[in-house]
Design a protein around this motif. Structure first.
Motif, PDB file in Angstrom:
ATOM      1  N   ASN A 188     -24.782 -38.120  98.732  1.00 50.17           N
ATOM      2  CA  ASN A 188     -25.610 -38.170  99.935  1.00 50.17           C
ATOM      3  C   ASN A 188     -27.098 -38.165  99.614  1.00 50.17           C
ATOM      4  O   ASN A 188     -27.913 -38.586 100.450  1.00 50.17           O
ATOM      5  N   ALA A 189     -27.438 -37.694  98.415  1.00 49.52           N
ATOM      6  CA  ALA A 189     -28.833 -37.758  97.968  1.00 49.52           C
ATOM      7  C   ALA A 189     -29.147 -39.109  97.331  1.00 49.52           C
ATOM      8  O   ALA A 189     -30.230 -39.303  96.777  1.00 49.52           O
ATOM      9  N   GLN A 190     -28.173 -40.048  97.421  1.00 49.16           N
ATOM     10  CA  GLN A 190     -28.316 -41.404  96.878  1.00 49.16           C
ATOM     11  C   GLN A 190     -28.427 -41.415  95.354  1.00 49.16           C
ATOM     12  O   GLN A 190     -28.999 -42.335  94.767  1.00 49.16           O
ATOM     13  N   ALA A 196     -29.105 -28.533  97.876  1.00 44.53           N
ATOM     14  CA  ALA A 196     -27.664 -28.253  97.897  1.00 44.53           C
ATOM     15  C   ALA A 196     -27.066 -28.540  96.529  1.00 44.53           C
ATOM     16  O   ALA A 196     -26.255 -27.766  96.008  1.00 44.53           O
ATOM     17  N   SER A 197     -27.463 -29.655  95.925  1.00 41.75           N
ATOM     18  CA  SER A 197     -26.981 -30.024  94.596  1.00 41.75           C
ATOM     19  C   SER A 197     -27.328 -28.949  93.574  1.00 41.75           C
ATOM     20  O   SER A 197     -26.515 -28.616  92.696  1.00 41.75           O
ATOM     21  N   PHE A 198     -28.526 -28.411  93.678  1.00 46.10           N
ATOM     22  CA  PHE A 198     -28.962 -27.364  92.744  1.00 46.10           C
ATOM     23  C   PHE A 198     -28.052 -26.139  92.842  1.00 46.10           C
ATOM     24  O   PHE A 198     -27.646 -25.561  91.817  1.00 46.10           O
ATOM     25  N   GLN A 199     -27.718 -25.729  94.052  1.00 43.00           N
ATOM     26  CA  GLN A 199     -26.860 -24.560  94.238  1.00 43.00           C
ATOM     27  C   GLN A 199     -25.428 -24.831  93.774  1.00 43.00           C
ATOM     28  O   GLN A 199     -24.794 -23.972  93.154  1.00 43.00           O
ATOM     29  N   TYR A 200     -24.934 -26.026  94.044  1.00 43.78           N
ATOM     30  CA  TYR A 200     -23.580 -26.363  93.600  1.00 43.78           C
ATOM     31  C   TYR A 200     -23.514 -26.432  92.069  1.00 43.78           C
ATOM     32  O   TYR A 200     -22.509 -26.042  91.474  1.00 43.78           O
ATOM     33  N   GLN A 201     -24.574 -26.922  91.453  1.00 43.05           N
ATOM     34  CA  GLN A 201     -24.614 -26.960  89.984  1.00 43.05           C
ATOM     35  C   GLN A 201     -24.586 -25.536  89.428  1.00 43.05           C
ATOM     36  O   GLN A 201     -23.905 -25.256  88.421  1.00 43.05           O
ATOM     37  N   ALA A 202     -25.302 -24.636  90.079  1.00 41.43           N
ATOM     38  CA  ALA A 202     -25.277 -23.236  89.658  1.00 41.43           C
ATOM     39  C   ALA A 202     -23.882 -22.643  89.842  1.00 41.43           C
ATOM     40  O   ALA A 202     -23.415 -21.850  89.022  1.00 41.43           O
ATOM     41  N   ALA A 203     -23.201 -23.049  90.909  1.00 36.79           N
ATOM     42  CA  ALA A 203     -21.831 -22.585  91.141  1.00 36.79           C
ATOM     43  C   ALA A 203     -20.899 -23.081  90.041  1.00 36.79           C
ATOM     44  O   ALA A 203     -19.991 -22.363  89.602  1.00 36.79           O
ATOM     45  N   TYR A 221     -27.588 -25.525 102.768  1.00 34.94           N
ATOM     46  CA  TYR A 221     -28.466 -26.684 102.599  1.00 34.94           C
ATOM     47  C   TYR A 221     -27.749 -27.965 103.038  1.00 34.94           C
ATOM     48  O   TYR A 221     -28.338 -28.842 103.674  1.00 34.94           O
ATOM     49  N   TRP A 222     -26.468 -28.077 102.667  1.00 37.88           N
ATOM     50  CA  TRP A 222     -25.682 -29.280 102.990  1.00 37.88           C
ATOM     51  C   TRP A 222     -25.621 -29.511 104.501  1.00 37.88           C
ATOM     52  O   TRP A 222     -25.842 -30.628 104.973  1.00 37.88           O
ATOM     53  N   LYS A 223     -25.297 -28.446 105.245  1.00 42.08           N
ATOM     54  CA  LYS A 223     -25.163 -28.565 106.696  1.00 42.08           C
ATOM     55  C   LYS A 223     -26.460 -29.013 107.354  1.00 42.08           C
ATOM     56  O   LYS A 223     -26.448 -29.595 108.438  1.00 42.08           O
ATOM     57  N   ASN A 224     -27.557 -28.737 106.683  1.00 43.62           N
ATOM     58  CA  ASN A 224     -28.851 -29.127 107.218  1.00 43.62           C
ATOM     59  C   ASN A 224     -29.401 -30.381 106.529  1.00 43.62           C
ATOM     60  O   ASN A 224     -30.596 -30.670 106.625  1.00 43.62           O
ATOM     61  N   GLN A 225     -28.504 -31.111 105.858  1.00 39.87           N
ATOM     62  CA  GLN A 225     -28.816 -32.399 105.239  1.00 39.87           C
ATOM     63  C   GLN A 225     -29.955 -32.330 104.229  1.00 39.87           C
ATOM     64  O   GLN A 225     -30.728 -33.283 104.074  1.00 39.87           O
ATOM     65  N   LEU A 226     -30.031 -31.203 103.544  1.00 39.19           N
ATOM     66  CA  LEU A 226     -30.998 -31.038 102.449  1.00 39.19           C
ATOM     67  C   LEU A 226     -30.199 -31.114 101.147  1.00 39.19           C
ATOM     68  O   LEU A 226     -29.827 -30.099 100.564  1.00 39.19           O
ATOM     69  N   PHE A 227     -29.930 -32.341 100.728  1.00 42.75           N
ATOM     70  CA  PHE A 227     -28.917 -32.556  99.691  1.00 42.75           C
ATOM     71  C   PHE A 227     -29.394 -32.239  98.276  1.00 42.75           C
ATOM     72  O   PHE A 227     -28.590 -31.857  97.426  1.00 42.75           O
ATOM     73  N   LYS A 284     -29.046 -24.617 118.009  1.00 38.94           N
ATOM     74  CA  LYS A 284     -28.007 -25.488 117.450  1.00 38.94           C
ATOM     75  C   LYS A 284     -28.535 -26.866 117.082  1.00 38.94           C
ATOM     76  O   LYS A 284     -28.029 -27.513 116.168  1.00 38.94           O
ATOM     77  N   ASP A 285     -29.545 -27.338 117.803  1.00 36.71           N
ATOM     78  CA  ASP A 285     -30.081 -28.672 117.531  1.00 36.71           C
ATOM     79  C   ASP A 285     -31.307 -28.621 116.612  1.00 36.71           C
ATOM     80  O   ASP A 285     -32.010 -29.619 116.443  1.00 36.71           O
ATOM     81  N   LYS A 286     -31.562 -27.474 116.013  1.00 37.61           N
ATOM     82  CA  LYS A 286     -32.710 -27.318 115.133  1.00 37.61           C
ATOM     83  C   LYS A 286     -32.551 -28.181 113.885  1.00 37.61           C
ATOM     84  O   LYS A 286     -31.504 -28.164 113.244  1.00 37.61           O
ATOM     85  N   LYS A 287     -33.589 -28.940 113.562  1.00 39.25           N
ATOM     86  CA  LYS A 287     -33.595 -29.772 112.376  1.00 39.25           C
ATOM     87  C   LYS A 287     -34.663 -29.260 111.408  1.00 39.25           C
ATOM     88  O   LYS A 287     -35.810 -29.018 111.809  1.00 39.25           O
ATOM     89  N   PHE A 288     -34.265 -29.076 110.168  1.00 42.96           N
ATOM     90  CA  PHE A 288     -35.207 -28.619 109.144  1.00 42.96           C
ATOM     91  C   PHE A 288     -35.604 -29.808 108.282  1.00 42.96           C
ATOM     92  O   PHE A 288     -34.745 -30.488 107.712  1.00 42.96           O
ATOM     93  N   SER A 289     -36.894 -30.050 108.170  1.00 40.35           N
ATOM     94  CA  SER A 289     -37.366 -31.219 107.437  1.00 40.35           C
ATOM     95  C   SER A 289     -37.483 -30.974 105.942  1.00 40.35           C
ATOM     96  O   SER A 289     -37.572 -31.936 105.163  1.00 40.35           O
ATOM     97  N   ASN A 290     -37.486 -29.711 105.524  1.00 37.14           N
ATOM     98  CA  ASN A 290     -37.612 -29.403 104.100  1.00 37.14           C
ATOM     99  C   ASN A 290     -37.008 -28.020 103.819  1.00 37.14           C
ATOM    100  O   ASN A 290     -36.760 -27.235 104.746  1.00 37.14           O
ATOM    101  N   PRO A 291     -36.764 -27.713 102.566  1.00 35.65           N
ATOM    102  CA  PRO A 291     -36.137 -26.424 102.216  1.00 35.65           C
ATOM    103  C   PRO A 291     -36.957 -25.213 102.644  1.00 35.65           C
ATOM    104  O   PRO A 291     -36.392 -24.170 103.000  1.00 35.65           O
ATOM    105  N   GLN A 292     -38.276 -25.355 102.623  1.00 33.74           N
ATOM    106  CA  GLN A 292     -39.130 -24.222 102.980  1.00 33.74           C
ATOM    107  C   GLN A 292     -38.915 -23.796 104.430  1.00 33.74           C
ATOM    108  O   GLN A 292     -38.870 -22.599 104.745  1.00 33.74           O
ATOM    109  N   GLU A 293     -38.769 -24.774 105.320  1.00 32.99           N
ATOM    110  CA  GLU A 293     -38.518 -24.455 106.725  1.00 32.99           C
ATOM    111  C   GLU A 293     -37.185 -23.732 106.884  1.00 32.99           C
ATOM    112  O   GLU A 293     -37.067 -22.773 107.645  1.00 32.99           O
TER     113      GLU A 293
END
Length: 221
Positions: free
Chosen positions: A150-152, A120-127, A111-117, A66-75
């Motif tokens: 959130n991606a500034q 996440a934006s790419f997938q939402y754009q596809a949606a 991606y959003w839940k893991n703060q990889l914005f 539950k406390d796992k943090k992913f630093s990049n999309p590959q992880e």
């Protein structure tokens, strides 16, 4: 007798054409029925594929701390390989389907839940591109706006929110207008933010959105 003879002559002269026309109409009806049946079968297959992907997603989520943090999309992708592959296959195999649209939202949410914005934006754009209805498109644009914010990427976020608002979906208007005001205020566009908050109070009076907008107007400088 002449009327009967004339009618018999009419049928005799035009019967071949009438038979052809009848055949065309029957063929068209049969074709339409087959198309509807095929579409229903494909939609069910898409729903089944989405269900299987969702099962895999829940299984892989349960296996991650539950406390796992992913630093990049590959992880993230390494921990969700099966479910992400399955989710990506739904819109690829069933383009423009509701199931495909929902699969893209689920990928964006992951991606959003893991703060990889950015991803996440790419997938939402596809949606957005695969949204079957106006409300779905507005919802995807709203999610895109939040991810970009959130991606500034404030300017792009405002554009996404404004596109969603322009679709005129009543249930989303309050949140979208407040979001536009919030992002504009964050970029220093105080006048633009105030104008949007005022619009909320005028268009959605006696609502929680209006109360929030009034408070923001009072606190804005």
């Amino acid at each position: 007798m002449s009327l009967v003879s004339d009618f018999e002559g009419f049928l005799k002269n035009r019967w071949p054409a009438m038979v052809v026309l009848l055949g065309v109409l029957m063929a068209a009806g049969a074709g339409a029925t087959l198309y509807v049946q095929h579409k229903e079968v494909q939609e069910q297959k898409a729903r089944d594929a989405l269900y299987r992907a969702d099962v895999l997603l829940k299984q892989e989520e349960a296996a991650v701390a539950k406390d796992k943090k992913f630093s990049n999309p590959q992880e993230l992708q390494q921990s969700f390989t099966k479910s992400m592959d399955a989710l990506q296959a739904v819109p690829r195999n069933f383009a423009k389907s509701r199931a495909g649209f929902e699969a893209l939202l689920k990928l964006g949410d992951l991606y959003w839940k893991n703060q990889l914005f950015d991803p996440a934006s790419f997938q939402y754009q596809a949606a957005v591109q695969n949204a079957p209805k106006s409300f779905d498109r507005a919802l995807a644009l709203s999610s895109l706006g939040y991810a970009l914010e959130n991606a500034q990427k404030k300017k792009e976020a405002v554009e996404a929110f404004e596109k969603a608002l322009a679709l005129g979906e009543a249930t989303l208007q309050g949140d979208l207008m407040l979001s536009i005001g919030r992002v504009k205020e964050g970029t220093g566009d105080t006048a633009g933010a105030k104008a949007m908050y005022k619009r909320v109070t005028e268009q959605l009076p006696n609502t929680d959105y209006a109360k929030t907008a009034e408070t923001l107007l009072q606190n804005s400088h």
